[in-house]
Design a protein around this motif. Structure first.
Motif, PDB file in Angstrom:
ATOM      1  N   SER A 234       0.850  -1.192   0.000  1.00 26.02           N
ATOM      2  CA  SER A 234       0.000   0.000   0.000  1.00 26.02           C
ATOM      3  C   SER A 234       0.889   1.246   0.000  1.00 26.02           C
ATOM      4  CB  SER A 234      -0.912   0.011   1.225  1.00 26.02           C
ATOM      5  OG  SER A 234      -0.145   0.203   2.397  1.00 26.02           O
ATOM      6  N   ALA A 235       0.275   2.401  -0.183  1.00 25.04           N
ATOM      7  CA  ALA A 235       1.035   3.660  -0.145  1.00 25.04           C
ATOM      8  C   ALA A 235       1.705   3.837   1.220  1.00 25.04           C
ATOM      9  CB  ALA A 235       0.122   4.839  -0.459  1.00 25.04           C
ATOM     10  N   SER A 236       0.988   3.539   2.291  1.00 24.75           N
ATOM     11  CA  SER A 236       1.596   3.685   3.620  1.00 24.75           C
ATOM     12  C   SER A 236       2.671   2.626   3.843  1.00 24.75           C
ATOM     13  CB  SER A 236       0.545   3.653   4.728  1.00 24.75           C
ATOM     14  OG  SER A 236      -0.149   2.436   4.729  1.00 24.75           O
ATOM     15  N   GLY A 237       2.508   1.453   3.254  1.00 22.96           N
ATOM     16  CA  GLY A 237       3.539   0.422   3.329  1.00 22.96           C
ATOM     17  C   GLY A 237       4.804   0.858   2.605  1.00 22.96           C
ATOM     18  N   ARG A 238       4.624   1.505   1.465  1.00 18.63           N
ATOM     19  CA  ARG A 238       5.772   2.005   0.703  1.00 18.63           C
ATOM     20  C   ARG A 238       6.507   3.090   1.508  1.00 18.63           C
ATOM     21  NH1 ARG A 238       7.449   0.966  -4.046  1.00 18.63           N
ATOM     22  NH2 ARG A 238       5.553  -0.150  -4.596  1.00 18.63           N
ATOM     23  N   GLU A 239       5.739   3.979   2.154  1.00 20.06           N
ATOM     24  CA  GLU A 239       6.347   5.023   2.986  1.00 20.06           C
ATOM     25  C   GLU A 239       7.120   4.402   4.152  1.00 20.06           C
ATOM     26  OE1 GLU A 239       3.268   7.704   4.268  1.00 20.06           O
ATOM     27  OE2 GLU A 239       2.776   8.260   2.203  1.00 20.06           O
ATOM     28  N   ARG A 240       6.515   3.424   4.803  1.00 18.71           N
ATOM     29  CA  ARG A 240       7.150   2.776   5.955  1.00 18.71           C
ATOM     30  C   ARG A 240       8.415   2.036   5.533  1.00 18.71           C
ATOM     31  NH1 ARG A 240       4.815   0.352  10.684  1.00 18.71           N
ATOM     32  NH2 ARG A 240       6.580  -0.149  11.998  1.00 18.71           N
ATOM     33  N   LEU A 241       8.357   1.335   4.396  1.00 22.55           N
ATOM     34  CA  LEU A 241       9.527   0.616   3.897  1.00 22.55           C
ATOM     35  C   LEU A 241      10.633   1.595   3.506  1.00 22.55           C
ATOM     36  CD1 LEU A 241      10.943  -2.004   3.110  1.00 22.55           C
ATOM     37  CD2 LEU A 241       9.758  -1.887   0.901  1.00 22.55           C
TER      38      LEU A 241
END
Length: 108
Positions: free
Chosen positions: A73-80
């Motif tokens: 997800s977009a938030s997963g991409r940010e967190r990664l």
């Protein structure tokens, strides 16, 4: 972030994958050092779904079995991205400190 979580997110960074493909990608990325067992993998996927870091892109039937395809997800991409930057900074500092010439520790 624990290593299995980091590895699952990394495996999804470039393409959506189903569970078995994620496990195989993690094994390949780590040269076999990290092997995700089925229970641990699906537990991690459930947590990541609940946290909104991954999403189900689609569901399909393959060989008569239902299969979910997961995507970052977009938030997963940010967190990664944040985790990758943190790890890179830590590795850079560790490398810098290792390259500094220091006197040998005195043994008592």
């Amino acid at each position: 972030m624990q290593e299995p979580t980091l590895m699952v997110l990394t495996a999804l960074a470039d393409a959506p994958r189903h569970g078995y493909a994620i496990a195989q990608e993690v094994k390949a990325m780590t040269g076999g050092r990290v092997v995700l067992r089925t229970g641990a993998l699906y537990g991690a996927l459930d947590r990541l779904l609940a946290d909104g870091l991954i999403a189900i892109e689609r569901e399909e039937v393959a060989d008569g079995r239902a299969r979910r395809i997961f995507t970052l997800s977009a938030s997963g991409r940010e967190r990664l991205t944040a985790e990758a930057e943190r790890l890179a900074a830590t590795a850079k500092e560790a490398t810098r400190r290792l390259s500094v010439t220091r006197p040998s520790a005195v043994t008592r």
